[in-house]
Design an enzyme around this catalytic site. Structure first.
Site, short mmCIF file in Angstrom:
data_model
loop_
_atom_site.label_atom_id
_atom_site.label_comp_id
_atom_site.label_asym_id
_atom_site.label_seq_id
_atom_site.Cartn_x
_atom_site.Cartn_y
_atom_site.Cartn_z
N HIS A 67 -24.11 26.20 14.89
CA HIS A 67 -25.22 26.98 15.45
C HIS A 67 -25.07 27.07 16.96
O HIS A 67 -25.47 26.14 17.66
CB HIS A 67 -26.56 26.32 15.11
CG HIS A 67 -26.94 26.49 13.67
ND1 HIS A 67 -27.58 27.62 13.22
CD2 HIS A 67 -26.75 25.71 12.60
CE1 HIS A 67 -27.79 27.51 11.91
NE2 HIS A 67 -27.28 26.36 11.51
N GLU A 107 -26.81 28.62 18.96
CA GLU A 107 -28.14 28.62 19.58
C GLU A 107 -28.74 27.22 19.66
O GLU A 107 -29.80 27.03 20.24
CB GLU A 107 -29.08 29.59 18.82
CG GLU A 107 -29.59 29.11 17.47
CD GLU A 107 -28.59 29.27 16.32
OE1 GLU A 107 -27.40 29.56 16.59
OE2 GLU A 107 -29.00 29.08 15.16
N CYS A 109 -23.25 30.58 11.08
CA CYS A 109 -23.60 29.66 10.00
C CYS A 109 -23.51 30.37 8.65
O CYS A 109 -22.45 30.82 8.27
CB CYS A 109 -24.95 29.01 10.24
SG CYS A 109 -25.16 27.55 9.17
#
Lengths: 254, 207
Positions: B185, B187, B80
């Site tokens: 992202h 995650e 990001c």
């Protein structure tokens, strides 16, 4: 392709348990939030909303533990709120693993809370939540607070604009008229809102069948459809919902 | 094998740590230049403003070590804002110099009818160049939250997503292929995101 419309299950959490329980997988009742969150992620949820409906500070600590536990095993965005009154409340939840925080009643009492939160965490992390009821006599959408029990006199469309101006990066708008009816989302409300503001809007209240999602996502430009009981009770299965929406031409992540 | 996550006060490092841990990779937070230079893999996370992030890296005297690490040929993943920091500069609130590891710049997503800024949500990747990170990404949806995007030459673009008329680079890569950046992202991108961390682990294992 472009940005997919999000399908967002919501969990009400009290005393560390999902309220009303969740019944899927052969209608087995499940109350553990981590189990439920993981099941929704695997079924294709694009995001989860967790609403803390507890009142005491002690129970708030339980909520931190739950957010931490969910974010350790569930890797989709988590939006958390309920009883947020300060930026300290926001910090605690974000440290626990929340990606976005929604603020409802407190934002009406202290609008600067949104601005402060956006300054610390960025607008993308601050969601303005609005509970809305149509007032037929005076013909406007009125904002309610305190779990939908107190009218504020505020016009929901104006308040939506105000929240965005204050720094909210997304709005989560619940139609109290539609909520619980399973008669479909309030399309008119969301058409008015999407014309009024440019931030993403999450629509909530009224989902009863797959066609309700299709109507909302085809007739309005909202970004996300939130629902709770139809998913919890197993009346609508996420994979089937998403497949149907995709067939109908809605941009959906499968 | 040591993987270092750069610790410079960036938001939500905890969620990056949790996702990495779930793939069986152990990672350590650090801002110690010696530790970074001797790492087998480095992850640069990031959420927030470009200028503030560069100032934070500068205060911790990490700019030189990160540039040197990138030249070492060892795996380096920016995520990001951490991906955008790999570039030469950003025009976010005035011009700010970046790490300069990949050419060109970071600019504001323009307003387009029907497309909100920030781009917030799941978008579908189209792979332009196969590399360890893009190997599992074609046609998958990953989660984006950003108001700025990178402009660079096609040779540095490994995957893109469409946003209105704009083709947003979703994965970028440097000349030698050891530095990779993800605009989304990983995650927060479900199982397809976890595959990115798995791929990064394999990059580190293969070195």
């Amino acid at each position: 392709m472009t940005l997919a419309k999000r399908i967002v299950p919501a969990l009400d959490i009290k005393n560390g348990q999902v309220v009303k329980g969740v019944q899927f997988e052969n209608l087995r009742s499940v109350g553990d939030p981590v189990t439920v969150a993981k099941a929704y992620e695997q079924a294709g949820a694009d995001e989860l909303v967790l609403l803390d409906i507890t009142a005491t500070l002690e129970e708030r600590d339980t909520m931190m533990t739950i957010v931490n536990a969910i974010s350790s095993v569930v890797f989709i965005p988590l939006t958390v709120g309920g009883g947020i009154r300060s930026t300290q409340d926001m910090t605690r939840l974000i440290k626990a693993g929340a990606d976005k925080i929604f603020v409802n009643s407190a934002a009406v009492k202290q609008p600067e809370l949104i601005t402060k939160g956006a300054a610390i965490f960025g607008s993308q992390a601050i969601v303005g939540a609005i509970d809305v009821k149509w007032e037929p006599k005076s013909k406007f959408y009125q904002v309610y607070v305190a779990g939908g029990t107190q009218p504020t006199g505020l016009n929901a469309i104006s308040w939506a604009k105000e929240m965005v101006a204050l720094g909210a990066g997304e709005l989560l708008v619940t139609s109290m008229d539609a909520d619980g009816t399973k008669n479909g989302y309030d399309i008119d409300l969301y058409q008015q809102l999407t014309e009024a503001v440019s931030v993403p809007i999450v629509a909530s209240g009224g989902a009863g069948k797959i066609e309700d999602f299709t109507a909302l996502l085809k007739q309005t430009t909202v970004d996300a459809a939130l629902a709770a009981s139809v998913f919890h009770l197993g009346e609508i299965a996420l994979p089937q919902l998403k497949q149907t929406l995709k067939k109908e031409g809605v941009a959906i992540r499968i | 094998m040591t993987i270092i996550i750069i610790d410079y006060g960036a938001g939500n490092i905890a969620n990056v740590m949790k996702a990495i841990a779930s793939t069986g990779l152990s990672a350590k937070l650090s801002h110690d230049p010696a530790e970074i230079l001797s790492a087998d893999g480095v992850v640069l996370p990031g959420v927030g403003a470009y200028g503030a992030a560069m100032s934070a890296l500068n205060e911790r005297q990490l700019i030189g070590p990160l540039q040197a690490y990138a030249k070492s040929g060892k795996p380096f993943l920016g995520v990001c804002l951490g991906m955008q920091l790999l570039f030469e500069r950003s025009t976010e609130f005035g011009e700010t110099a970046g790490l300069g590891i990949i050419p060109e710049d970071v600019v504001t997503l323009p307003q387009q009818q029907g497309y909100k800024v920030p781009q917030m949500g799941w978008n579908q990747n189209q792979v332009r160049q196969l590399n360890p990170i893009t190997s599992t990404l074609n046609d998958t949806y990953t989660y984006f939250v950003h108001s700025f995007y990178v402009r660079t030459a096609p040779q540095y673009i490994a995957a893109t997503v469409d946003y209105g008329q704009i083709e947003i680079p979703s994965v970028v890569v440097n000349d030698s292929g050891n530095v990779i950046g993800a605009q989304f992202h990983p995650e927060k991108s479900g199982k397809d995101g976890l595959l990115v961390w798995q791929s990064f682990k394999e990059m580190v294992d293969d070195k």
